[in-house]
Design a protein around this motif. Structure first.
Motif, PDB file in Angstrom:
ATOM      1  N   HIS A   1       1.452  -3.175 -14.835  1.00 52.77           N
ATOM      2  CA  HIS A   1       0.305  -2.570 -14.145  1.00 52.77           C
ATOM      3  C   HIS A   1      -0.572  -3.660 -13.525  1.00 52.77           C
ATOM      4  CE1 HIS A   1      -2.474   0.670 -13.295  1.00 52.77           C
ATOM      5  NE2 HIS A   1      -3.472  -0.101 -13.711  1.00 52.77           N
TER       6      HIS A   1
ATOM      7  N   PRO B   1       1.799   2.477  -4.966  1.00 52.14           N
ATOM      8  CA  PRO B   1       1.114   3.545  -5.705  1.00 52.14           C
ATOM      9  C   PRO B   1       2.050   4.390  -6.556  1.00 52.14           C
ATOM     10  CG  PRO B   1       0.187   3.391  -3.542  1.00 52.14           C
ATOM     11  CD  PRO B   1       1.344   2.433  -3.569  1.00 52.14           C
ATOM     12  N   ARG B   2       3.160   4.820  -5.981  1.00 55.98           N
ATOM     13  CA  ARG B   2       4.086   5.671  -6.712  1.00 55.98           C
ATOM     14  C   ARG B   2       4.682   4.920  -7.898  1.00 55.98           C
ATOM     15  NH1 ARG B   2       6.883  10.434  -5.931  1.00 55.98           N
ATOM     16  NH2 ARG B   2       5.740  11.014  -4.078  1.00 55.98           N
TER      17      ARG B   2
ATOM     18  N   MET C   1       3.342   2.511  -9.480  1.00 53.32           N
ATOM     19  CA  MET C   1       2.303   2.347 -10.518  1.00 53.32           C
ATOM     20  C   MET C   1       2.180   3.598 -11.363  1.00 53.32           C
ATOM     21  SD  MET C   1      -0.785   0.466  -8.547  1.00 53.32           S
ATOM     22  CE  MET C   1      -1.794  -0.029  -9.926  1.00 53.32           C
ATOM     23  N   THR C   2       2.214   4.758 -10.714  1.00 59.16           N
ATOM     24  CA  THR C   2       2.088   6.001 -11.477  1.00 59.16           C
ATOM     25  C   THR C   2       3.290   6.164 -12.391  1.00 59.16           C
ATOM     26  OG1 THR C   2       1.247   6.848  -9.409  1.00 59.16           O
ATOM     27  CG2 THR C   2       1.384   8.382 -11.227  1.00 59.16           C
TER      28      THR C   2
ATOM     29  N   LYS D   1      -1.419  -4.330  -9.604  1.00 60.57           N
ATOM     30  CA  LYS D   1      -2.800  -4.404  -9.113  1.00 60.57           C
ATOM     31  C   LYS D   1      -3.035  -5.735  -8.414  1.00 60.57           C
ATOM     32  CE  LYS D   1      -6.497  -2.479 -10.557  1.00 60.57           C
ATOM     33  NZ  LYS D   1      -7.535  -1.600 -11.090  1.00 60.57           N
TER      34      LYS D   1
ATOM     35  N   TYR E   1       0.821  -1.201   0.000  1.00 59.61           N
ATOM     36  CA  TYR E   1       0.000   0.000   0.000  1.00 59.61           C
ATOM     37  C   TYR E   1       0.860   1.259   0.000  1.00 59.61           C
ATOM     38  CZ  TYR E   1      -4.744  -1.828   0.622  1.00 59.61           C
ATOM     39  OH  TYR E   1      -5.958  -2.415   0.431  1.00 59.61           O
TER      40      TYR E   1
ATOM     41  N   LEU F   1      -1.505  -5.656  -5.065  1.00 57.44           N
ATOM     42  CA  LEU F   1      -2.271  -4.842  -4.120  1.00 57.44           C
ATOM     43  C   LEU F   1      -3.488  -5.592  -3.602  1.00 57.44           C
ATOM     44  CD1 LEU F   1      -2.243  -1.302  -5.765  1.00 57.44           C
ATOM     45  CD2 LEU F   1      -1.380  -1.869  -3.510  1.00 57.44           C
TER      46      LEU F   1
END
Lengths: 304, 806
Positions: free
Chosen positions: A268, A159-160, A162-163, A272, A155, A275
């Motif tokens: 990606h 996120p970073r 993924m971006t 996901k 978590y 996650l």
């Protein structure tokens, strides 16, 4: 622009609270002289056990807290609504209360108190383990917390990443791009020998993004036809000359673009999946743990 | 010799039908002319089974035809029955091309060449206009059609679609599924359709589903019977003449707006503005004696209003006095003000006492009051407070009111306002929060008018616009420059001020320019940009109600930065000459401006630690139109775990339909703007809402209330695609505690139930009914979602954590 993560929430509020509680528990354990070897049945053992059970309830409640959406008030009579259409609402102004809770705060607490639980439960056992139901509960608890720690890691970390991977693209957008490359490549390949056509055709039909669980988690496809095609095309360059070489290079470039897009899309999907996957352990295990814990508590009272 | 009628009614929409029915009922010789092949053509074009609403609910219906909310088919059926029952003289396919003369001697020319004479003419044209036809031989053949109800009706046909606008392209795309489709466009490219349609069209052309003919015009269409084809269309392509055999021609060439036609009858419009409506007497009579205008063309877009007008106009032109349908409503409204007066007398008193309203016709005043609210605040009652988000407009009928606001130095400026004055115009014009607080100094009576009615009035009545401009300018100058100005000085400044309008992204002035004056921003917002080492730095964002460019006035140096609009902006330029003169004379004002100057110099010093990403981010947000937002949902992608719980929570609190799309939308530097309402300063969605269902509440959120009729205008007008038409489940149940405990899934069983309710517009309402705020933010597990206003955003982008968290 960056805001605090669930770890740093309110300047480590829940870390400070839980660490304080843990220190107290350790101090109590060290100075406790129960007369017997420490175990769950001493006074302190019961206190720690009860606290741990309360923490468990609090932690389990997170799952519900997340799903309980705020109630809507009963709609006003519509005629009254139309009559008070305008800003004279000012007169019965509805002051917005500050956020009564944020799920972020709950999650932050969930993480820190989950870690604290391990300490409380361990002190509760007095380090008495055996092949019995009580220890089974303990093991299940540790598994739940470990899966949760993995969850916390992804978590905070993913996120970073993924971006960075997707930039301005979205997955549907990326898939559409790949489709576009496929069509371009198919048209362009027509002028080349069958071998190349087949490579392109295979790449178009057999490249998978996502797929089976392991493929999702690894972000790879075994013998990926697109990567294979790029590799083979690379070695075929010398067979063409002049205008054909030009077209060949175009095709090669298209396939390279496609490969890059495929790799990004797979990555990606991989992120996901990561996650999400741990929750499939975390949630069922916590139910199993809850059942084991109930049995543990009941049986203790039964033999008391 | 032409046929003679007492009254010729043009246009068989609701207004025309109602007028004709009343005329027939009274035995008045009449004719109802309709250009298309059916009465109520616009309503016939609604999609099948569409629910027709009967707003406004409070207005009673008075008409010789029946009307109640219901399905399109039922409404149309009842009207047809009533038309027959009354024996209305209806002529279909009778397009009017000209009206000449005046009362008693009208000549109405029809497209067929026929001329009718009439004593009175009633125009009930509506706003749809006449559908343009092909204008060539064969344009009226049965298989040449100008609309498409249901593309599924046609299969395995060859169809030629004429027209490259959105309507034509959409029809062609839909038909291409089961038919062979040609599309004929006059131009080289499809420039008149939107990007989405263009993209789909290009794809369909590439796949061979649609065969385009560009730079092509239709020469004629003729009937024949060859190999199953019923038509032959001759087209002039750049390559020469082409004959296309087909089953059907569908021409979508748009409509000619009725204004031009109406002006040719001699009717004057007060304004060039497209929304302007002709000035009418209380009896709906236009400036041409004997020519009456009713319905949408007169500015009343709702069916019920049109039906009432139809009835009344016939009574009026026969010289009868009827109480307008709204008489009782107005009586009730005005009761607080003048309990013992008749409506007409009360209206006269209002026109005498309120200069702003004296230029209105009785009809306009009646409508103005009908849409407004008249109420009597007690002494010391607060009407609105500074920073409220309301945008209604207040006119004082009685009593004294005290308005106070703060200037830049936090000094209070106050004004006393008395009978005949007005307030609230700043919020109305800027779309921003209230700049001051107004409270009742004595007990009084106020008219509160919703934003839309006020804007309509400004568009229609020139005098209102002038007066509002003048006063608001005066107040804006005062609010920006502090209270130390006397009337004379104000007059002087206002006289020398000019209003300038700019589009989004335009430069108001450039760095290095010679200073021409100080710009007050009345509406919109600007960015201050400076060139540094060859790249642009965004220094700050300035919203309506503030001013820019004052520095150059003090130091006599060229502009130190460029000022560029973020959104369409209206400014007032106070010229240097006037301002320097004023500064020399007025110490109070000089203090205000000098203090601000020093603050600016200091602020710029502090902005030295800047970084490229910040500027980039700011530019990105402005490009995405965040500059016109008041509250925008941003997702910090460095925290977002893509769980979409924001969407789930939103759906769960809004009848099962999420109002945001997390994944859609642009991303820059880890900041993602999902597709979700930004609650614009001047909401595009409010522009054209027939029942006036879209409002901004006191807390700033723009919401749609229950009177939505599902027309879809707002969905089309929103540039950010955040409004959708959806069926909201009235029986949707949020889960109870136990249901969550036992794992019931949100929205369970929704799919099994047939949702029969009609579609309405739905959008983010910022969870206005939930005291603790928007659930998308509150229920984000990692705190990635948040809502911010652009002013705060400027601070956010400046890495100012303290400010940001508030």
């Amino acid at each position: 622009m960056q805001r605090e993560s669930i770890i740093e929430y309110e300047r480590y509020r829940h870390f400070r609270l839980s660490a304080g509680a843990m220190s107290l528990a350790v101090v109590a354990y060290v100075f406790d002289k129960p007369g017997t070897e420490p175990y769950g049945g001493t006074v302190l053992g019961y206190v720690l056990g009860t606290l741990a059970a309360l923490i468990v309830l609090f932690l389990l409640f997170y799952g519900m807290r997340k799903r309980l959406t705020p109630r809507l008030p009963k709609p006003e009579n519509t005629e009254v609504q139309t009559r008070r259409r305008f800003a004279r609402f000012a007169l019965r102004r509805k002051a917005r209360r500050p956020l009564t809770f944020s799920l972020k705060g709950w999650l932050s607490a969930h993480v820190y108190w989950g870690v604290a639980l391990v300490l409380f439960a361990t002190l509760h056992t007095g380090f008495q383990f055996g092949w019995n139901l009580h220890s089974l509960s303990y093991v299940l608890m540790v598994l739940v917390v470990l899966s949760g720690l993995y969850g916390t890691y992804v978590y905070v970390h993913l996120p970073r990443v993924m971006t960075d991977n997707m930039g301005e693209d979205t997955l549907p957008g990326l898939l559409a791009k790949i489709d576009g490359y496929d069509k371009l490549a198919a048209t362009s390949a027509l002028q080349f020998p069958d071998e190349i056509c087949q490579l392109i055709e295979r790449s178009r039909n057999e490249t998978r993004i996502g797929g089976r669980l392991l493929e999702q988690l690894s972000g790879r496809q075994k013998n990926c036809p697109t990567q294979l095609a790029v590799r083979k095309l690379h070695d075929m360059g010398k067979e063409f000359h002049g205008a054909r070489l030009q077209s060949f290079h175009d095709l090669y470039a298209i396939m390279n673009h496609k490969e890059a897009a495929v790799v990004r899309a797979r990555r990606h999907v991989k992120y996901k999946a990561r996650l999400a996957i741990w929750l499939y352990l975390h949630a069922p295990l916590s139910i199993a743990f809850l059942l084991a814990l109930l049995t543990h508590v009941l049986s203790v009272f039964f033999y008391w | 010799m032409s046929e003679y009628f007492k009254v010729v009614i043009i246009g068989a929409g609701p207004a025309g039908i109602s007028a004709a029915a009343r005329a027939a009922e009274l035995g008045v010789s009449h004719v109802l002319l309709e250009a298309s092949a059916q009465p109520a053509h616009t309503i016939c074009k609604y999609q099948k089974g569409k629910h027709v609403m009967a707003e406004p609910a409070i207005l009673p219906l008075r008409s010789s035809v029946r009307f109640a909310a219901g399905r399109r088919e039922e409404v149309l059926h009842i009207w047809k029955e009533d038309l027959q029952a009354h024996g209305v003289n209806l002529r279909l396919g009778a397009a009017v091309v000209g009206v000449q003369g005046q009362r008693g001697e009208f000549k109405v020319a029809l497209a067929s060449g026929e001329t009718l004479s009439a004593e009175f003419v009633v125009l009930a044209l509506g706003l749809q206009g006449n559908i343009r036809k092909l204008g060539v031989r064969g344009e009226d053949l049965p298989r040449v059609q100008y609309q498409l109800d249901d593309p599924e009706d046609f299969e395995d046909e060859t169809i030629v679609v004429v027209g490259g606008g959105d309507a034509g392209v959409e029809n062609a795309l839909a038909l291409a599924e089961h038919n062979r489709v040609f599309i004929i466009n006059r131009e080289e490219e499809f420039t008149r359709c939107n990007e989405g349609n263009l993209h789909l069209l290009q794809q369909a052309i590439k796949e061979g589903k649609i065969e385009p003919r560009l730079n092509t015009r239709v020469d004629h269409v003729e009937e024949l019977d060859v190999g199953g084809f019923a038509l032959q269309l001759e087209a002039k392509t750049p390559e020469g003449t082409e004959h296309i055999l087909c089953h059907r021609v569908i021409a979508r060439l748009g409509a000619s707006p009725p204004r031009q036609l109406v002006e040719s009858f001699g009717v004057k419009f007060p304004h060039a503005d497209v929304n302007s409506v002709p000035a009418l007497s209380a009896q709906y009579e236009s400036n041409v004696p004997g020519l009456y205008i009713i319905g949408a063309l007169a500015g009343y877009p709702l069916i019920k209003q049109a039906l009432n007008h139809g009835y009344e106009v016939i009574e009026y032109l026969l010289g009868h006095t009827v109480e307008p349908a709204d008489e009782a409503l107005l009586q009730e409204k005005l009761h607080v003000f003048l309990p013992n007066h008749t409506v007409n007398r009360a209206l006269r008193v209002i026109q005498r006492d309120v200069p702003l309203l004296s230029g209105l016709t009785t009809l306009q005043l009646r409508e103005f009051l009908l849409e407004s609210d008249v109420f009597a605040p007690a002494q010391d009652e607060i009407i609105f407070e500074r920073n409220d988000y309301s945008n209604t407009f207040f006119t004082i009928l009685d009593g004294e009111f005290l308005a106070y606001t703060e200037d830049k130095n936090h000094e209070t400026i106050s004004y006393r306002l008395s009978r005949g004055n007005f307030f609230g115009e700043m919020g109305l014009l800027s779309g921003r929060r209230r700049v001051g607080t107004v409270k009742a100094a004595t007990a009084g009576v106020l008219i509160e008018t919703p934003r839309r009615s006020m804007l309509k009035l400004i568009r229609t009545v020139e005098a209102v616009r002038h007066m509002l401009d003048d006063i608001s300018l005066r107040r804006a100058v005062q609010a920006c420059l502090g209270g130390g100005l006397n009337d004379e000085e104000l007059d002087y400044l206002v006289r020398n001020a000019t209003v300038k309008k700019f589009d989004a992204g335009q430069n108001i002035f450039l760095q290095g320019d010679k200073a021409d004056g100080l710009y007050l921003i009345r509406r919109g917002s600007v960015m201050i940009v400076r060139m540094n080492d060859g790249r642009e730095e965004v220094l700050s964002y300035v919203a309506a109600g503030n001013y820019v460019g004052e520095k150059a006035l003090i130091s006599d140096m060229p502009r130190s930065a460029t000022v560029r609009t973020a959104v369409p902006t209206e400014t007032i330029l106070l010229e240097t000459r006037a301002v320097t003169e004023m500064l020399a004379r007025n110490e109070a004002m000089r203090d205000v401006v000098l203090t601000r100057y020093r603050e600016n110099v200091r602020a710029e010093q502090q902005l030295e630690n800047r970084n490229q990403e910040r500027d980039g981010l700011f530019n990105f947000l402005m490009q995405q139109g965040v500059g016109e937002a008041t509250d925008v949902l941003l997702i910090d992608y460095s925290l977002c775990i893509r769980c979409d719980h924001c969407e789930t929570a939103c759906a769960d609190t809004h009848g099962g339909a999420s109002r945001l799309n997390r994944e859609a939308g642009p991303t820059y530097a880890n900041i993602h703007i999902p597709t979700s309402c930004r609650h614009c300063e001047h909401p595009h969605c409010m522009k054209d809402c027939p029942p006036d269902a879209i409002h901004r509440s006191i807390n700033g959120e723009v919401y749609i209330n229950d009177s939505c009729i599902g027309c879809g205008n707002c969905e089309k007008n929103c540039p950010y695609d955040v409004i959708q038409m959806a069926v909201v489940d009235p029986q949707y149940q949020q889960r109870s505690f136990l249901e969550v405990l036992f794992g019931r899934v949100a929205g369970w069983g929704k799919r099994d139930r047939e949702l029969s309710a009609s579609k309405k517009a739905v959008k983010c309402d910022m969870c206005r009914d939930i005291a603790s705020g928007p659930v998308c933010v509150r229920l984000c597990p990692t705190g990635a979602a948040r809502r911010v206003s652009p002013e705060k955003l400027a601070l956010t982008a400046r890495n100012d954590r303290q400010e940001m968290e508030t």
